[in-house]
Design a protein around this motif. Structure first.
Motif, PDB file in Angstrom:
ATOM      1  N   SER A 102       4.213   2.355   2.720  1.00 11.14           N
ATOM      2  CA  SER A 102       5.456   2.455   3.486  1.00 11.14           C
ATOM      3  C   SER A 102       5.578   1.393   4.569  1.00 11.14           C
ATOM      4  O   SER A 102       6.670   1.163   5.094  1.00 11.14           O
ATOM      5  CB  SER A 102       5.549   3.836   4.139  1.00 11.14           C
ATOM      6  OG  SER A 102       4.543   3.983   5.138  1.00 11.14           O
ATOM      7  N   SER A 143      -5.227   6.607  16.372  1.00 11.17           N
ATOM      8  CA  SER A 143      -4.101   6.986  17.225  1.00 11.17           C
ATOM      9  C   SER A 143      -4.419   6.719  18.692  1.00 11.17           C
ATOM     10  O   SER A 143      -3.531   6.789  19.548  1.00 11.17           O
ATOM     11  CB  SER A 143      -3.751   8.463  17.030  1.00 11.17           C
ATOM     12  OG  SER A 143      -4.808   9.297  17.471  1.00 11.17           O
ATOM     13  N   GLN A 148      -0.557   5.866   1.615  1.00 12.01           N
ATOM     14  CA  GLN A 148       0.853   6.096   1.929  1.00 12.01           C
ATOM     15  C   GLN A 148       1.335   5.208   3.078  1.00 12.01           C
ATOM     16  O   GLN A 148       2.456   4.678   3.041  1.00 12.01           O
ATOM     17  CB  GLN A 148       1.074   7.575   2.279  1.00 12.01           C
ATOM     18  CG  GLN A 148       0.816   8.528   1.122  1.00 12.01           C
ATOM     19  CD  GLN A 148       1.677   8.220  -0.094  1.00 12.01           C
ATOM     20  OE1 GLN A 148       2.845   7.858   0.028  1.00 12.01           O
ATOM     21  NE2 GLN A 148       1.095   8.350  -1.279  1.00 12.01           N
ATOM     22  N   ALA A 149       0.484   5.037   4.098  1.00  7.62           N
ATOM     23  CA  ALA A 149       0.873   4.210   5.243  1.00  7.62           C
ATOM     24  C   ALA A 149       0.952   2.740   4.862  1.00  7.62           C
ATOM     25  O   ALA A 149       1.808   1.999   5.365  1.00  7.62           O
ATOM     26  CB  ALA A 149      -0.118   4.410   6.387  1.00  7.62           C
ATOM     27  N   THR A 197      -3.766   9.054   3.311  1.00  8.32           N
ATOM     28  CA  THR A 197      -2.974   8.577   4.446  1.00  8.32           C
ATOM     29  C   THR A 197      -2.938   7.054   4.466  1.00  8.32           C
ATOM     30  O   THR A 197      -1.890   6.446   4.719  1.00  8.32           O
ATOM     31  CB  THR A 197      -3.556   9.099   5.771  1.00  8.32           C
ATOM     32  OG1 THR A 197      -3.521  10.527   5.769  1.00  8.32           O
ATOM     33  CG2 THR A 197      -2.768   8.574   6.964  1.00  8.32           C
ATOM     34  N   GLU A 223       4.009   1.730   7.376  1.00 12.19           N
ATOM     35  CA  GLU A 223       3.860   2.441   8.645  1.00 12.19           C
ATOM     36  C   GLU A 223       2.685   1.904   9.453  1.00 12.19           C
ATOM     37  O   GLU A 223       2.705   1.902  10.682  1.00 12.19           O
ATOM     38  CB  GLU A 223       3.679   3.933   8.373  1.00 12.19           C
ATOM     39  CG  GLU A 223       3.589   4.793   9.618  1.00 12.19           C
ATOM     40  CD  GLU A 223       3.418   6.265   9.288  1.00 12.19           C
ATOM     41  OE1 GLU A 223       3.159   7.043  10.217  1.00 12.19           O
ATOM     42  OE2 GLU A 223       3.546   6.636   8.097  1.00 12.19           O
ATOM     43  N   LEU A 224       1.636   1.468   8.742  1.00 13.44           N
ATOM     44  CA  LEU A 224       0.475   0.871   9.395  1.00 13.44           C
ATOM     45  C   LEU A 224       0.306  -0.569   8.929  1.00 13.44           C
ATOM     46  O   LEU A 224       0.763  -0.940   7.840  1.00 13.44           O
ATOM     47  CB  LEU A 224      -0.798   1.651   9.048  1.00 13.44           C
ATOM     48  CG  LEU A 224      -1.041   2.996   9.721  1.00 13.44           C
ATOM     49  CD1 LEU A 224      -2.321   3.616   9.164  1.00 13.44           C
ATOM     50  CD2 LEU A 224      -1.157   2.846  11.235  1.00 13.44           C
TER      51      LEU A 224
END
Length: 400
Positions: free
Chosen positions: A120, A294, A116-117, A113, A122-123
């Motif tokens: 991308s 989160s 990938q984050a 995760t 995303e994080l």
């Protein structure tokens, strides 16, 4: 930060407490993965070693090199340089992913995760970096446990060269992964001498090496507790320290890196949460929720985190005391093992005990714990039960 003067006893005293216990029941417990799978993983690794059985060609060496390669690339972001996420992904996939999954697929999910984050966007890239770094460290901690057992298994099978190789792998992980983490905890909590995590890790390894060279595998199994539980404690203190840092940052208005610190806390906690769930599942789950990225890091309060850790450790300690009380005189070895485990975990929460009880009363509690272990070892059930009740009553007064 408070200075603890006796976070751990010296290796000599620790060996006294652990004497006559040949197995680590905590290793046999579910720590988030199947213990047989861990042993199989180490065995499979040995089958893929070079015929010359050298540490240079060991699977663990290649994994550590891959980890350091990923870190070198990830650390480019500290200098505002572009990170090659494809390199990180391919390195992890080819050198670590399969082995990580064999130990615990939750670790793989956490690391993947992060990759990938980060790739991308995303994080935040620094959050992704911590997921990859600390997730891999959690894997290495569990791998260390499986390698320790692999040493014993190889020695039992009279495969001395293989046993020595597995121990060299443990030493490599300690030098490259565990000691740097322990050094930071020693510095933050001002732990020195017999209290130093680094000193206890190295003392444990030294005692293990002596036992292994002498073929004394019972003592090897005893002294590996010092090594393993010192590493365990460094992960606990790492997660706990980030809770303190987060609350301090919130109070000072410096909130830019809260999620990064939260991710570091979660990453370190991953390594031991399965074990702590066995003490207090509710407390362990609450810690998971607080550290989960989160959730709002501003909700993390240092006192609450410390209390949750205390509850989880207290639950494990109580469980071992109950186990000892249920055993009969024909289970002396198992009773010693359970009593030793209880005392090891009691030492893990020494700092909060010192804060709640004071040094004199805490030391008295540890003297009772030693006497309880001795009573169990001597099959003195009446004395053991009396001391157990004293210890648990005092412990419950602190946790409540």
């Amino acid at each position: 930060m408070k200075k603890s003067t006796m976070l751990f006893t010296s290796i000599t005293l620790a060996a006294t407490v652990l004497a006559a216990c040949g197995n680590d029941s905590e290793n046999a417990a579910n720590t988030g993965s199947n213990s047989q799978e861990q042993t199989n993983s180490a065995s499979q690794s040995s089958e893929t070693q070079s015929n010359d059985m050298t540490i240079e060609n060991a699977v663990t060496t290649k994994q550590v090199e891959a980890y350091q390669k990923m870190l070198d690339e990830l650390n480019k972001m500290k200098e505002d340089e572009e990170v090659d996420w494809d390199l990180i992904e391919s390195t992890y996939s080819s050198e670590l992913k399969s082995a990580v999954n064999e130990i615990d697929n939750e670790f793989d999910t956490f690391i993947t995760t992060g990759i990938q984050a980060g790739k991308s966007g995303e994080l935040d890239q620094n959050v992704a970096r911590q997921m990859i770094d600390k997730g891999t460290q959690s894997y290495f901690y569990q791998k260390q446990k499986s390698l320790q057992q692999a040493v014993i298994d190889a020695k039992d099978a009279k495969k001395d060269e293989e046993a020595m190789l597995h121990f060299e792998e443990v030493k490599l992980l300690t030098k490259k992964v565990f000691v740097p983490t322990a050094e930071k905890r020693d510095s933050y909590y001002e732990l020195e001498g017999d209290s130093s995590l680094v000193e206890n890790i190295n003392n444990g390894l030294s005692a293990q090496e002596d036992a292994l060279s002498e073929g004394d595998m019972e003592n090897f199994a005893v002294t590996k507790q010092v090594t393993d539980k010192s590493i365990y404690k460094s992960y606990y203190l790492a997660a706990n320290s980030y809770a303190e840092k987060i609350e301090e940052a919130v109070n000072s208005g410096e909130t830019e890196e809260l999620q990064i610190m939260q991710t570091e806390a979660l990453g370190f906690y991953q390594a031991i949460k399965g074990s702590l769930s066995g003490g207090d599942e509710e407390a362990a789950q609450k810690l998971s929720e607080l550290f989960d990225i989160s959730n709002d890091p501003e909700a993390i309060k240092a006192d609450e985190v410390s209390n949750l850790f205390e509850r989880a450790f207290a639950g494990k300690i109580k469980g071992y005391h109950e186990k000892v009380a249920e055993l009969d005189e024909n289970n002396l070895s198992e009773g010693k093992e359970a009593a030793m485990e209880a005392n090891v975990f009691l030492k893990a929460i020494e700092m909060p005990l010192m804060e709640a009880l004071g040094e004199e009363e805490t030391n008295a509690m540890y003297e009772d714990a030693q006497s309880w272990f001795d009573a169990v070892s001597n099959n003195d059930a009446e004395e053991a039960n009396k001391l157990s009740e004293q210890i648990l009553t005092k412990l419950e007064s602190v946790v409540e």
